[in-house]
Design a protein around this motif. Sequence first.
Motif, mmCIF file in Angstrom:
data_model
loop_
_atom_site.group_PDB
_atom_site.id
_atom_site.type_symbol
_atom_site.label_atom_id
_atom_site.label_comp_id
_atom_site.label_asym_id
_atom_site.label_seq_id
_atom_site.Cartn_x
_atom_site.Cartn_y
_atom_site.Cartn_z
ATOM 1 N N ALA A 63 5.200 -1.259 -2.467
ATOM 2 C CA ALA A 63 5.464 -0.962 -3.591
ATOM 3 C C ALA A 63 5.893 -2.106 -5.164
ATOM 4 O O ALA A 63 5.210 -2.589 -5.224
ATOM 5 N N VAL A 64 6.553 -1.947 -4.356
ATOM 6 C CA VAL A 64 7.919 -3.202 -5.286
ATOM 7 C C VAL A 64 7.539 -4.266 -4.423
ATOM 8 O O VAL A 64 7.575 -5.371 -6.134
ATOM 9 N N GLY B 57 1.330 -0.751 -6.024
ATOM 10 C CA GLY B 57 2.256 -2.156 -6.622
ATOM 11 C C GLY B 57 0.819 -2.926 -6.828
ATOM 12 O O GLY B 57 1.299 -3.660 -7.605
ATOM 13 N N VAL B 58 0.065 -2.725 -6.501
ATOM 14 C CA VAL B 58 -0.861 -3.709 -7.302
ATOM 15 C C VAL B 58 -2.214 -2.964 -8.321
ATOM 16 O O VAL B 58 -1.711 -3.896 -9.413
ATOM 17 N N ALA C 137 3.727 -5.111 -6.302
ATOM 18 C CA ALA C 137 3.536 -5.418 -7.652
ATOM 19 C C ALA C 137 4.432 -6.667 -7.511
ATOM 20 O O ALA C 137 3.799 -7.304 -9.111
ATOM 21 N N ALA D 101 0.989 -4.679 -15.223
ATOM 22 C CA ALA D 101 2.025 -5.508 -15.500
ATOM 23 C C ALA D 101 1.363 -6.689 -16.510
ATOM 24 O O ALA D 101 2.569 -6.727 -17.559
ATOM 25 N N ALA E 197 0.228 -1.242 -9.960
ATOM 26 C CA ALA E 197 2.042 -1.731 -11.086
ATOM 27 C C ALA E 197 2.292 -3.068 -11.433
ATOM 28 O O ALA E 197 1.944 -3.394 -12.555
ATOM 29 N N GLY E 198 1.442 -4.049 -10.615
ATOM 30 C CA GLY E 198 1.765 -5.614 -11.271
ATOM 31 C C GLY E 198 0.525 -5.931 -11.841
ATOM 32 O O GLY E 198 0.039 -6.533 -12.637
ATOM 33 N N TRP E 199 -0.877 -5.031 -11.494
ATOM 34 C CA TRP E 199 -1.695 -5.194 -12.845
ATOM 35 C C TRP E 199 -1.588 -4.893 -13.991
ATOM 36 O O TRP E 199 -2.021 -5.516 -15.236
ATOM 37 N N VAL F 70 1.726 -9.237 -6.835
ATOM 38 C CA VAL F 70 0.020 -9.105 -7.254
ATOM 39 C C VAL F 70 1.002 -9.679 -8.998
ATOM 40 O O VAL F 70 0.125 -10.492 -9.495
ATOM 41 N N TYR F 71 1.575 -9.772 -9.610
ATOM 42 C CA TYR F 71 2.272 -9.945 -10.681
ATOM 43 C C TYR F 71 2.369 -11.211 -11.299
ATOM 44 O O TYR F 71 1.942 -11.988 -12.006
ATOM 45 N N ASN G 153 -8.762 -11.103 -9.035
ATOM 46 C CA ASN G 153 -8.020 -9.976 -8.845
ATOM 47 C C ASN G 153 -9.266 -8.922 -8.154
ATOM 48 O O ASN G 153 -8.835 -8.318 -7.195
#
Length: 100
Positions: free
Chosen positions: A29-30, A85-86, A33, A92, A88-90, A36-37, A55
Amino acid sequence: MRQEPDGPYRAQPDSVPWVAGCTVVVLVAVLGAVAVYAFGAALAAVHPLLAVAVNLVAAIGVAPTAWRWRFTPVVRWVLAGAAIGVVAGWLAVIVEELSG
């Protein structure tokens, strides 16, 4: 050569490796993220709609394979981490674009 039934590698069909699985989920996840960020922020610098389009195409392309693999014992942990992670990245990227 005969292996003892109570050896260190005996099968445990009912046990779930929660600690190892949750560790994999957090690490994936980290990493997901951050990736993706970084990718989303770079695309958003060019044009925000480009970031959204790329995306969405990537997520829609990966979804059928992820759906088929969701019950595979080891892969399910990786998929859970990747999904978290995806998202969370979106989030962010969205927060950065709306605030800046």
